[in-house]
Write a protein that holds these residues in place. Structure first.
Motif, PDB file in Angstrom:
ATOM      1  N   GLU A  81      23.944  78.235  39.437  1.00  0.00           N
ATOM      2  CA  GLU A  81      23.074  77.313  40.144  1.00  0.00           C
ATOM      3  C   GLU A  81      22.464  76.354  39.138  1.00  0.00           C
ATOM      4  O   GLU A  81      22.153  76.744  38.015  1.00  0.00           O
ATOM      5  CB  GLU A  81      21.948  78.071  40.856  1.00  0.00           C
TER       6      GLU A  81
ATOM      7  N   TYR B 262      26.408  81.141  33.799  1.00  0.00           N
ATOM      8  CA  TYR B 262      27.315  81.642  34.828  1.00  0.00           C
ATOM      9  C   TYR B 262      27.167  83.158  34.806  1.00  0.00           C
ATOM     10  O   TYR B 262      27.413  83.790  33.779  1.00  0.00           O
ATOM     11  CB  TYR B 262      28.750  81.218  34.512  1.00  0.00           C
TER      12      TYR B 262
ATOM     13  N   ARG C 254      33.054  86.703  44.397  1.00  0.00           N
ATOM     14  CA  ARG C 254      34.095  85.973  43.691  1.00  0.00           C
ATOM     15  C   ARG C 254      35.445  86.626  43.923  1.00  0.00           C
ATOM     16  O   ARG C 254      36.464  85.954  44.027  1.00  0.00           O
ATOM     17  CB  ARG C 254      33.772  85.982  42.193  1.00  0.00           C
TER      18      ARG C 254
ATOM     19  N   LEU D  29      38.415  78.528  43.379  1.00  0.00           N
ATOM     20  CA  LEU D  29      37.120  77.883  43.531  1.00  0.00           C
ATOM     21  C   LEU D  29      37.269  76.681  44.459  1.00  0.00           C
ATOM     22  O   LEU D  29      38.226  75.920  44.337  1.00  0.00           O
ATOM     23  CB  LEU D  29      36.601  77.409  42.175  1.00  0.00           C
ATOM     24  N   SER D  30      36.325  76.520  45.354  1.00  0.00           N
ATOM     25  CA  SER D  30      36.378  75.367  46.249  1.00  0.00           C
ATOM     26  C   SER D  30      35.959  74.121  45.486  1.00  0.00           C
ATOM     27  O   SER D  30      35.415  74.208  44.380  1.00  0.00           O
ATOM     28  CB  SER D  30      35.462  75.603  47.444  1.00  0.00           C
TER      29      SER D  30
ATOM     30  N   SER E 271      27.368  83.896  40.261  1.00  0.00           N
ATOM     31  CA  SER E 271      26.304  82.961  40.616  1.00  0.00           C
ATOM     32  C   SER E 271      26.223  81.886  39.555  1.00  0.00           C
ATOM     33  O   SER E 271      26.241  82.179  38.359  1.00  0.00           O
ATOM     34  CB  SER E 271      24.974  83.727  40.697  1.00  0.00           C
TER      35      SER E 271
ATOM     36  N   LYS F  46      33.583  72.129  46.126  1.00  0.00           N
ATOM     37  CA  LYS F  46      32.125  72.071  45.977  1.00  0.00           C
ATOM     38  C   LYS F  46      31.691  72.950  44.801  1.00  0.00           C
ATOM     39  O   LYS F  46      30.897  72.543  43.944  1.00  0.00           O
ATOM     40  CB  LYS F  46      31.486  72.566  47.276  1.00  0.00           C
ATOM     41  N   ASP F  47      32.256  74.137  44.761  1.00  0.00           N
ATOM     42  CA  ASP F  47      31.912  75.054  43.676  1.00  0.00           C
ATOM     43  C   ASP F  47      32.268  74.472  42.321  1.00  0.00           C
ATOM     44  O   ASP F  47      31.537  74.616  41.344  1.00  0.00           O
ATOM     45  CB  ASP F  47      32.667  76.377  43.851  1.00  0.00           C
ATOM     46  N   ARG F  48      33.418  73.813  42.300  1.00  0.00           N
ATOM     47  CA  ARG F  48      33.848  73.236  41.022  1.00  0.00           C
ATOM     48  C   ARG F  48      32.848  72.196  40.531  1.00  0.00           C
ATOM     49  O   ARG F  48      32.500  72.161  39.359  1.00  0.00           O
ATOM     50  CB  ARG F  48      35.224  72.600  41.200  1.00  0.00           C
TER      51      ARG F  48
ATOM     52  N   LEU G 289      29.756  73.924  39.348  1.00  0.00           N
ATOM     53  CA  LEU G 289      29.988  74.557  38.050  1.00  0.00           C
ATOM     54  C   LEU G 289      29.944  73.528  36.934  1.00  0.00           C
ATOM     55  O   LEU G 289      29.364  73.762  35.867  1.00  0.00           O
ATOM     56  CB  LEU G 289      31.338  75.287  38.061  1.00  0.00           C
TER      57      LEU G 289
END
Lengths: 249, 968
Positions: A52, A100, A62, A82-83, A50, A85-87, A90
């Motif tokens: 955020e 994280y 994950r 990691l997509s 997670s 968006k996730d990158r 992050l």
């Protein structure tokens, strides 16, 4: 027991996060698992993470931790990339110095205990998101077990661990996790080593003691015996004349 | 074995430790105080007039004799803790005292002058009910012990059993009282609750049942709480529901019911909801009790009554009266009554004790003792009277009062306190040592540096004035020295009062703030052991948990030092008590209300504007309360929030969890470790002490390289114990967990080990002691953590950035003694080598050099290890007699050791507490920074002076010579 159960023990932690001038080498010689094929005898647990921007944990999967029963330290991690968006999320989290987090469910590594009873709850750990970004997603995850094989804790560190504010090219570096995963069981604490010590003492005794042991009692104390004998003889021969003299007078 | 010893002694000689005290140093730097605890039974020796013995048996399972003139202990017997050593009853006859111990397990007779054991008898099993002396024809011969289902009679002279008899129908009847009027019978009284009383009469000679009868008493539930024996064998009971007394003569042949006497007929009224209490007295065990008795009708209301020919008459009404007691001397029996001084205003703080003649209720003249209570203390709880006959045959007396805060005060007429003992100190829970304040002159100097500069001239003037004050102080000091020197030595008293209380040169004298289980706080001068202040906190529930924190030290003049005591009751509801540790005064600072149970408290190094450290309290909803909570503090907390972490331990679920503070003072869970309680349970968690300093970052090895220590200030040592107690499968687990990240740094299991486990966590090591179930011995184990040959980050330690786990070294040793407690010495800068202070059950405190507990001790000594001063490994830890820091001053039942640094780096102050309190100093590396007592100042100064003059003269001579040469 009473004070513990009812209360909680306090300490103070103020952690000063300073500016770091150096960081250690990330390669500590551990085996890095690459592609993972599922094992029929093992089982797997989900590894969730997670990150955020608002720092409220929302975990999603994950990867999967493949555990092979029976054999020590036989653990593999299969995880997706990691997509995009996730990158970006992050990177945003890293920018605000967020956390994280990872978590795994409480399990037992003994396969036969798996079916017995499902333990409730999760074990969580965290690392600063910026250090994960700056280490280019190279992390070391360790599962700690107790004597009976229950997983009691999980820990995550990044290599290197510092946040220095370095820029990271997201396309190249933030796609694939470079994870080292291992299982740590408790080590057996040593007991007092009496046997070795006695052995060593005996060796030393042997070295020192042998030449003297050979001598017999008379060989050792001949001078005392001789001296004693001479003394006895001298006193016994000297006394009668003296006694006789007294009788005479 | 001889070889072992010789190798060992050689090693030791090379190293040369010595820590013993010299004979003339005994008591110079140390003191001990002995206590007995809360008194349960107290008896005065009335055997002879000149006797000054006071026998006490206490809740701490102690039987002791006190000197009634001074309050000192004559002797003291410390029995086992727990119910095994519990003293059930204490009776005295002549020179001997009879004691029943351990719920009727043992019957002992003690000789009271020297405290020697006359005899001891092991009794049959069965729960103890009561015991009584049995006399025949004015001579006490036997002692009867009543158990749940049997009665036994023992000879008083030898303890041999005369006879033992089973009690009839003991499964339904609760036998509770044994009585003998001194005429050849033994009565055993039992009750079937709410039904009837059973009276069994035994023959003294052979234990044969002479008579057995039952008397209906449907209102009675317990004999012990509501019945007494009065007069010549009359059973007297009080019934609160019908508000009446019942009498029954035991020896009557025909009577089968109890005779009721309504209290209304006596013109008295029982307080609502109060169980009336009867108090009677039997001056001589071989004679029947007196016919006069007290009846307590309310908490502060007693009346003296008399039973004559089956009729009860009022002798005197005592309203109000707090405590009453009977006492007998010679043939005279008197009643002592404690009542308020002024009958109209019942002020609790000034009470008087008066004597009344027991048989008439007449007040005896000139027998008033004024007892003024300590306003910081508790109410009187028990009254014991020591009476004696004066030369004119009148009765004189002294009183012993025990208050709720466990003070024993011995008073004599007209109210002079002969002595008093603070028995609350037998149960110290926690303590802190606080520096004493500076004297006025020192404070003046401090103030000069503290203030901002305001111009050159005022600064100069200020400097001059402070120098003048210093000069003045020095002169007065000299004058005092001169003045004292003229007086004989015994007259020079070093009494400690608040006026003379100031820090000494090396900060060796401190204020010990002690918190006791009864809720009484003490301020004790560490040099002399004098109690300087005390404060009783009322309404403290038993088994409360106390945590004492020093929020502001003495270093912030003119702000007074401030201590905060957090008291948590069983549920966890907390309250704060803020006080000045030097004077004991309660602070007027408003404390936050704590409506929810407190889980955790932590003292931050953050400071408010007035230099008090911030205390955070976390409640069961994980909300944080800050104290003090000024604007400044809240602002600082907001800035620091992301770097304030704390942890919680829930040992019932085996859960350790870490939290981080948020800006709005809420918290977020960041890590969680769960140790399954099915396998092992947490027995202790210890972090490091906040005031600990570590001087050197690493250890220099034999080859001149450095092995760096892993100095993680956030490291927690968690010790667990297996739930399986089988000797092969039991184990003790050691977890080293980082308190910020929750990372398990090290995890070890000590197999075949069991509690008691004690451990110390300091610097880069953890030492723990456990019981080895296989070898049946106590063992020490030491864990040391090292970073390795190079530091990861030498400037600052952060738990968030230490990716590599430390190297852990461990070694174990056999310790030839069980252990009560363990603590490590602490010094100002951490330069001095460390010692472990080990409290043994024998009462000794061993100062064990940490050097012996070093996992790097090699199997075989090599040149490198010798270079490093490592002792070759030997499995057995020695205990050398000179390591006993308390020489022959044993500290009974030592429960904790507190260490504090002093101003001298070499010196560490040590307080061991348990039943006794012992204070001393230890010098782990000897007194390297102190000149010896016998240092030869004269020689040094004369040599210096001589050299000085020699240089002067030779210089002069050389000059003359040069001049002469120039002329030539």
């Amino acid at each position: 027991m009473a004070p513990l159960s009812s209360s909680f023990i306090a300490i103070v932690f103020v952690n000063i996060v300073g500016f770091y001038t150096q960081y250690g080498d990330c390669n500590n010689g551990r085996r890095v698992p690459e592609t993972i094929e599922s094992d029929l005898t093992g089982f797997s647990v989900p590894l969730e993470h997670s990150f955020e921007v608002d720092d409220v944990p929302r975990f999603w999967v994950r990867g999967n931790i493949q555990l092979k029963a029976g054999r020590e330290n036989n653990v593999f991690l299969s995880q997706a990339m990691l997509s995009e968006k996730d990158r970006s999320v992050l990177k945003d989290v890293a920018a605000v110095d967020g956390l994280y987090r990872i978590r795994i469910p409480r399990v037992s590594l003994q396969a036969d205990r798996q079916t017995d009873r499902q333990l409730e709850g999760y074990l969580t750990a965290f690392v600063r998101a910026c250090s994960l970004v700056e280490s280019h997603l190279s992390d070391v995850i360790t599962l700690h077990t107790d004597v009976s094989g229950f997983v009691i804790g999980v820990s995550i560190v990044t290599m290197p661990g510092a946040c220095r504010g370095a820029e990271v090219e997201d396309e190249v570096d933030l796609e694939v996790f470079n994870t080292t995963i291992s299982v740590m069981a408790p080590v057996n604490a040593p007991a007092p080593e009496t046997a070795l010590f006695i052995e060593r003492m005996e060796q030393e005794m042997d070295k020192k003691g042998k030449p003297q042991e050979q001598k017999s009692f008379f060989a050792k104390y001949w001078y005392l015996i001789l001296g004693g004998a001479v003394f006895l003889m001298a006193t016994s021969s000297a006394q009668p004349p003296a006694g006789g003299g007294r009788e005479q007078s | 074995m001889a070889g072992l010893c010789s190798v060992f002694s050689v090693c030791l000689c090379l190293l040369g430790f010595s820590a013993a005290v010299f004979e003339d140093q005994v008591g110079k730097f140390d003191w001990r105080q002995q206590f007995v605890g809360k008194v349960q039974f107290a008896l005065f020796d009335t055997h002879s007039q000149a006797s000054k013995k006071l026998l006490v048996a206490t809740e701490k399972n102690i039987f002791a004799s006190l000197n009634s003139r001074t309050g000192d202990l004559f002797w003291r017997h410390v029995d086992k803790t727990g119910p095994d050593g519990h003293i059930n009853t204490l009776m005295m006859h002549g020179q001997d005292a009879v004691v029943v111990v351990g719920n009727g397990r043992l019957l002992r007779s003690w000789e009271t002058t020297v405290g020697g054991l006359n005899w001891e008898t092991v009794l049959d099993t069965g729960s103890f009910q009561s015991a009584a002396y049995i006399g025949v024809q004015d001579v006490v011969r036997y002692v009867a012990v009543l158990k749940k289902s049997a009665i036994s009679l023992h000879y008083l002279s030898s303890g041999h059993q005369k006879w033992v008899e089973n009690l009839p129908e003991s499964d339904t009847v609760q036998y509770q009282t044994v009585y003998s009027g001194g005429n050849g019978q033994v009565f055993v009284l039992g009750v079937v609750p709410n039904s009837h009383i059973v009276i069994v009469e035994y023959n003294i000679e052979d234990g044969e049942i002479m008579k057995q009868k039952s008397v209906a008493a449907p209102w009675l539930s317990s004999l012990q709480s509501s019945c007494v024996m009065v007069g010549s064998g009359v059973l007297l009971c009080a019934d609160p529901t019908t508000k009446s007394l019942y009498t029954f003569p035991l020896q009557s042949a025909d009577q089968t019911t109890m005779t009721p006497i309504l209290l209304e007929s006596l013109g008295v009224e029982v307080a609502a909801g109060f169980q009336p209490v009867l108090i009677s007295t039997q001056p001589h065990p071989a004679r029947p009790p007196l016919s006069e008795f007290f009846l307590q009708l309310g908490p502060d209301y007693h009346i003296l009554l008399q039973l004559k020919d089956g009729l009860v008459s009022t002798l005197r009404d005592f309203n109000p009266s707090y405590l009453v007691a009977f006492a007998t001397t010679g043939e005279k029996t008197v009643a002592a009554v404690m009542s308020p001084k002024n009958e109209t205003v019942s002020s609790l703080y000034c009470t008087v004790i008066n004597l009344y003649s027991a048989d008439t209720g007449r007040r005896l003249l000139d027998t008033t003792i004024i007892y003024s209570m300590d306003p910081n203390g508790g109410k009187p709880a028990k009254l014991y009277i020591h009476t004696f006959l004066k030369k004119d045959d009148s009765v004189g007396y002294r009183v012993l009062v025990q208050t709720e805060d466990l003070v024993l005060t011995f008073l004599q007429q007209p109210g002079r306190v002969v002595w008093s003992r603070e028995e609350a100190l037998a149960d110290v829970v926690t303590m802190e040592m606080v520096d004493l304040p500076l004297t006025g002159t020192q404070a003046e100097l401090e103030g000069e540096f503290g203030k901002k500069a305001d111009g050159l001239l005022p600064m100069v003037l200020k400097r001059l004035s402070s120098q003048f004050i210093l000069l003045q102080a020095w002169m007065s000091h000299l004058w005092k020295l001169f003045y004292d020197a003229r007086k004989p030595r015994s007259h020079v008293k070093n009494e400690v009062t608040f006026e003379t209380l100031s820090r000494d040169e090396f900060n060796l004298q401190k204020m010990m703030v002690m918190v006791t289980a009864s809720g009484k706080l003490f301020g004790i001068d560490s040099k002399s052991g004098t109690v300087l202040w005390k404060q009783y906190l009322e309404n403290i529930q038993p088994n409360s948990v106390f945590k004492l924190m020093v929020q502001r030290t003495t270093a912030h003049f003119p702000h007074p030092p401030q201590c905060t005591l957090l008291v948590k009751d069983k549920v966890g509801l907390g309250s704060l008590y803020v006080f000045n540790p030097i004077f004991g005064k309660k602070s007027h600072i408003s404390v936050p209300a704590l409506p929810r149970p407190i889980l955790q408290s932590l003292l931050l190094p953050l400071m408010d504007q007035d230099y008090s450290k911030v205390l955070l309290l976390i409640d069961d909803q994980y909300k944080v309360t800050a104290f003090p909570s000024t604007k400044n503090v809240l602002q600082q907390l907001q800035e620091m929030a992301s770097s304030i972490f704390f942890y919680l331990v829930d040992s019932s679920q085996g859960r350790l969890s870490g939290f981080r503070l948020r800006k709005d003072l809420s918290t977020e869970l960041i890590w969680e470790v769960v140790i399954p309680t099915e396998v092992q349970k947490i027995v202790g968690v210890k972090g490091k002490r906040a005031n600990e300093h570590v001087h050197s970052q690493g250890r220099v090895m034999g080859d001149r390289s450095v092995l760096y220590k892993y100095l993680n200030p956030n490291l927690l040592a968690v010790v667990t114990e297996s739930t399986d107690s089988h000797q092969e499968r039991s184990f003790v687990g050691i977890f080293l967990i980082d308190g910020v990240t929750g990372r398990i740094v090290h995890e070890a299991v000590q197999r075949k080990a069991r509690r008691p486990v004690h451990f110390v966590h300091s610097e880069n090591w953890v030492v723990y002691v456990y019981w080895n179930t296989k070898s049946r011995r106590n063992e020490f184990s030491v864990l040391e953590l090292f970073e390795g040959m190079e530091l990861y980050n030498s400037t600052v330690f952060s738990s968030l950035d230490r990716p590599r786990p430390p190297q852990v070294l461990q070694q174990s040793y056999i310790f030839p003694s069980p252990i009560s407690t363990l603590e490590a010495t602490l010094t100002e800068k951490g330069i001095t080598s460390r010692h472990l202070l080990v409290g043994l059950p024998s009462g000794a405190i061993v100062s064990l050099p940490k050097m012996f507990l070093d996992p790097r001790r090699p199997e075989v000594a090599s040149d490198q290890s010798r270079e490093e001063n490592l002792i070759p490994y030997s499995p057995e830890m020695p205990i050398r007699t000179e390591w006993f820091i308390n020489y022959n001053q044993t500290v009974s039942r030592v429960r904790g050791i507190y260490t504090a640094p002093s101003g001298l780096e070499s010196t560490c102050l040590v307080v061991a507490y348990g039943l006794d309190i012992y204070q001393t100093r230890v010098y782990p590396s000897k007194q390297f920074d102190v000149l010896k007592d016998d240092y030869d100042y004269v020689l040094i100064s004369s040599v210096l002076l001589g050299l000085f003059f020699a240089t002067m003269i030779s210089k002069r001579l050389a000059e003359v010579k040069l001049l002469n040469r120039a002329w030539r």
